[in-house]
Design a protein around this motif. Structure first.
Motif, mmCIF file in Angstrom:
data_model
loop_
_atom_site.group_PDB
_atom_site.id
_atom_site.type_symbol
_atom_site.label_atom_id
_atom_site.label_comp_id
_atom_site.label_asym_id
_atom_site.label_seq_id
_atom_site.Cartn_x
_atom_site.Cartn_y
_atom_site.Cartn_z
ATOM 1 N N SER A 99 -4.832 4.357 8.869
ATOM 2 C CA SER A 99 -5.215 3.940 7.517
ATOM 3 C C SER A 99 -5.473 2.443 7.428
ATOM 4 O O SER A 99 -6.297 1.998 6.643
ATOM 5 C CB SER A 99 -4.106 4.300 6.528
ATOM 6 O OG SER A 99 -3.792 5.657 6.626
ATOM 7 N N CYS A 159 -3.151 5.845 3.398
ATOM 8 C CA CYS A 159 -3.356 4.920 2.294
ATOM 9 C C CYS A 159 -4.603 4.107 2.563
ATOM 10 O O CYS A 159 -5.254 4.258 3.589
ATOM 11 C CB CYS A 159 -2.148 3.986 2.150
ATOM 12 S SG CYS A 159 -1.851 3.019 3.627
ATOM 13 N N ARG A 180 0.797 -1.222 0.000
ATOM 14 C CA ARG A 180 0.000 0.000 0.000
ATOM 15 C C ARG A 180 0.835 1.280 0.000
ATOM 16 O O ARG A 180 0.444 2.282 -0.591
ATOM 17 C CB ARG A 180 -0.921 0.023 1.220
ATOM 18 C CG ARG A 180 -2.179 -0.827 1.070
ATOM 19 C CD ARG A 180 -2.988 -0.440 -0.134
ATOM 20 N NE ARG A 180 -4.312 -1.050 -0.142
ATOM 21 C CZ ARG A 180 -4.974 -1.352 -1.247
ATOM 22 N NH1 ARG A 180 -4.433 -1.126 -2.435
ATOM 23 N NH2 ARG A 180 -6.178 -1.885 -1.187
ATOM 24 N N THR A 181 1.979 1.270 0.688
ATOM 25 C CA THR A 181 2.746 2.512 0.822
ATOM 26 C C THR A 181 3.965 2.548 -0.094
ATOM 27 O O THR A 181 4.527 3.607 -0.322
ATOM 28 C CB THR A 181 3.238 2.702 2.260
ATOM 29 O OG1 THR A 181 4.205 1.674 2.534
ATOM 30 C CG2 THR A 181 2.102 2.600 3.259
#
Lengths: 570, 66
Positions: free
Chosen positions: A337, A412, A322-323
């Motif tokens: 998140s 995110c 995700r990041t």
């Protein structure tokens, strides 16, 4: 179907996966471990003969409680990892992951050493593609190094098997070490096999392929890798070397040294690799003690470890997915998140730290009581320090720096649903085993009378150890004594073969080139001098080739005759 | 606030230990508060030693890339 060797369904199925449309390959990969597990459940125990070849029975299958325990957990891990990889649209990854799983399962049920060797090599060859699949230069180079080490282990294994066969005339994969557990009495073949297992089990100084390669694997590939290779080695040690005393020392060192590296490591997946190394140490100690209780401890530890380590790798993988980063220095505050991922990660962290009512506790307690039962005091002290170390790097550092700590400002989305589901399954299993350890104990190779919660004092002291370790972390953090996370890498034994060895070799090459050049130069100069000399004497104008006048010839003859006349009369 | 609750929990654990029966193999293991102290000191020492180790072996991220 029932008479097929375990693992074959997955291996053949893996090769058939490319025939499926790309979007269906992930589901196909998910179905394979489920199918294979169904087959395993119908398998009866015993040794089944394989192919007769030149008087040798090869491809034997042995189904006994030890191989079954590893067989079950390998299937569960494969299923969870395949579920986690449901979004992947990369044929190579699906095929090689399943080849890797199938061969690891095949190896666990190998009845003879040649079969073990064949599967041993397939695991190495297939798994490297999970590293290559990252498709970066670093991943490619790390993959090549990984492959060299793994194939090296296979070569040692084959050499050991051949020597062992020459000595003993047996190829069956049974206990290889003598009943006294003394490795120094063993034959050279057994030593080589031990070394091959040791490389794959990441023994101290042979360990660094693990921390070098796994963090370079793909998000999903690392989850597969964390489960199989090293636990296959633990299985092989438990089969071939139970009660080998030297393993106790090796295991204690293995639990201790990685914790210092884990403190200062910035790549959180690499922290998990050091943690994995430390956990293997506990299992190796169990195998080294070799009593029924200790072997049960090692197997139980491998079983629960595969689950919570996969869970931790999945949660860090979700963060990376995700990041786009897994550096502790860039992360923090992600619980906003990714609340589900954070919660699952904390379950994994509490399981690996062996909090009571989590899976790590019910497994580690077996090994620890085997240690105290045998009065191995130094081992016990070492493992207690290591337990605090586990709390530091896996219990606190992983969840804290990713999901809490200072807010990195990264916002995110939560991990995709199938990743959350895979993590959820693993987390539920971690808690369920912690609450109800009996089904796990029933799978262990020897009968278990141990009850982890019978001694309440043990739970209290374990909680004390963990919470006061956490207190120390808080104190260190508050006083600013905890080392700050910074973008960096740490040298380990890989420095020797990535920096020192290339330099030494480069210097040797440069030096020998210089020597060669000097040699050539001297040679050509010598030759030139020689030719000049020859030319001076025999060349067209040389002293000896010149046409001389007859007069001077006669004169010199007269001189010579005169001289001999004088000499005659003297 | 969380820190206070955490401290109370730690203190409670030490108090509970006195009340419960302990099954001890090595005598030093049975000293009251041994495990608490052991956990605290171990983690403290691990972090401090790790910090010194870091000074020796820490390099730039692209150390191997040249």
């Amino acid at each position: 179907m029932i008479s097929l060797p375990p693992g074959i369904i997955i291996l053949v199925g893996a090769l058939a996966l490319p025939l499926l449309p790309r979007s269906a390959q992930a589901i196909g990969a998910l179905a394979l471990p489920a199918l294979s597990l169904a087959q395993l459940l119908f398998l009866s125990q015993g040794v089944f003969p394989g192919i007769e070849l030149a008087g040798l029975s090869l491809l034997q299958v042995r189904v006994d409680p030890l191989s079954l325990a590893f067989g079950y957990i390998f299937h569960i891990a494969a299923f969870i990892a395949a579920l986690y990889a449901l979004h992947v649209r990369d044929t190579i990854q699906h095929v090689t992951a399943m080849l890797y799983v199938g061969s690891a399962i095949g190896a666990v049920f190998a009845g003879d050493l040649i079969t073990l060797f064949i599967y041993w090599e397939i695991t190495a060859l297939a798994s490297v593609f999970l590293i290559f699949a990252s498709r970066t230069q670093r991943a490619y180079q790390a993959g090549i190094r990984y492959l060299i080490v793994q194939i090296g282990s296979g070569v040692l294994l084959l050499a050991g098997i051949l020597l062992h066969y020459h000595d003993s005339g047996s190829l069956s994969f049974d206990q290889l070490i003598g009943p006294d557990g003394n490795l120094s009495d063993a034959s050279a073949g057994v030593w080589l096999i031990f070394a091959a297992f040791g490389i794959k089990c990441a023994f101290p100084l042979l360990h660094n392929w693990l921390q070098d390669a796994y963090p370079q694997a793909t998000v999903t590939g690392a989850v597969f890798l964390s489960a199989f290779t090293t636990k296959l080695a633990v299985y092989a040690l438990a089969r071939g070397f139970p009660g080998t005393e030297v393993l106790i020392g090796i295991g204690v060192v293995m639990t201790l040294f990685p914790i210092f590296f884990a403190v200062i490591e910035n790549d959180l997946r690499k922290v998990l690799c050091y943690s994995l190394n430390n956990q293997l140490g506990f299992m190796v100690v169990g195998v080294g003690i070799g009593t029924e209780l200790a072997l049960n401890g090692a197997v139980a530890h491998a079983f629960v470890h595969i689950l919570y380590k996969a869970l931790l790798f999945m949660s860090m993988g979700a963060v990376l997915y995700r990041t786009g980063t897994i550096r502790a220095s860039d992360l923090g505050g992600l619980y906003r998140s990714m609340p589900w991922t954070s919660a699952f990660c904390i379950v994994g962290a509490m399981s690996i730290s062996a909090f009571p009512l989590f899976s790590g506790f019910v497994a580690k307690s077996l090994t620890m009581s085997a240690v105290t039962e045998g009065y191995y005091m130094l081992t016990f002290i070492g493992l207690l320090i290591a337990s605090a170390g586990v709390m530091e790097h896996s219990g606190i550092k992983i969840p804290y720096f990713a999901f809490f700590g200072h807010d990195s400002g990264i916002r995110c989305k939560e991990a995709p649903w199938h990743m959350c589901l895979a993590m959820g399954v693993a987390a539920v299993l971690c808690i369920a085993i912690g609450w109800f350890p009996q089904p796990l104990y029933a799978l262990l190779p020897y009968p278990v009378v141990y009850q982890p919660y019978a001694d309440f004092g043990h739970s209290v002291t374990q909680l004390q150890l963990l919470l006061f370790a956490a207190l120390a972390f808080v104190v260190l953090k508050r006083t600013g004594m905890y080392p700050a996370e910074q973008a960096s890498l740490n040298l380990d034994t890989d420095w020797l073969y990535r920096r020192v060895a290339p330099r030494v070799i480069r210097q040797i090459v440069a030096a020998s080139r210089q020597v060669g050049r000097a040699f050539l130069q001297t040679g050509s100069e010598l030759g030139r001098t020689l030719m000049r000399l020859v030319l001076n004497h025999y060349g067209p104008e040389g002293t000896l080739a010149r046409a001389w006048p007859t007069g001077s010839m006669v004169l010199w003859v007269a001189v010579l005759l005169g001289a001999s006349l004088i000499l005659f009369y003297l | 606030m969380i820190f206070r609750i955490f401290l109370c929990l730690c203190a409670a654990l030490v108090i509970i230990e006195i009340a419960v029966h302990r099954h001890v193999i090595f005598s030093w293991e049975g000293w009251p508060g041994f495990y608490a102290l052991w956990g605290f000191v171990s983690l403290f020492a691990i972090v401090i030693l790790g910090k010194y180790l870091g000074r020796l072996i820490k390099r730039d991220e692209d150390y191997y890339d040249d």
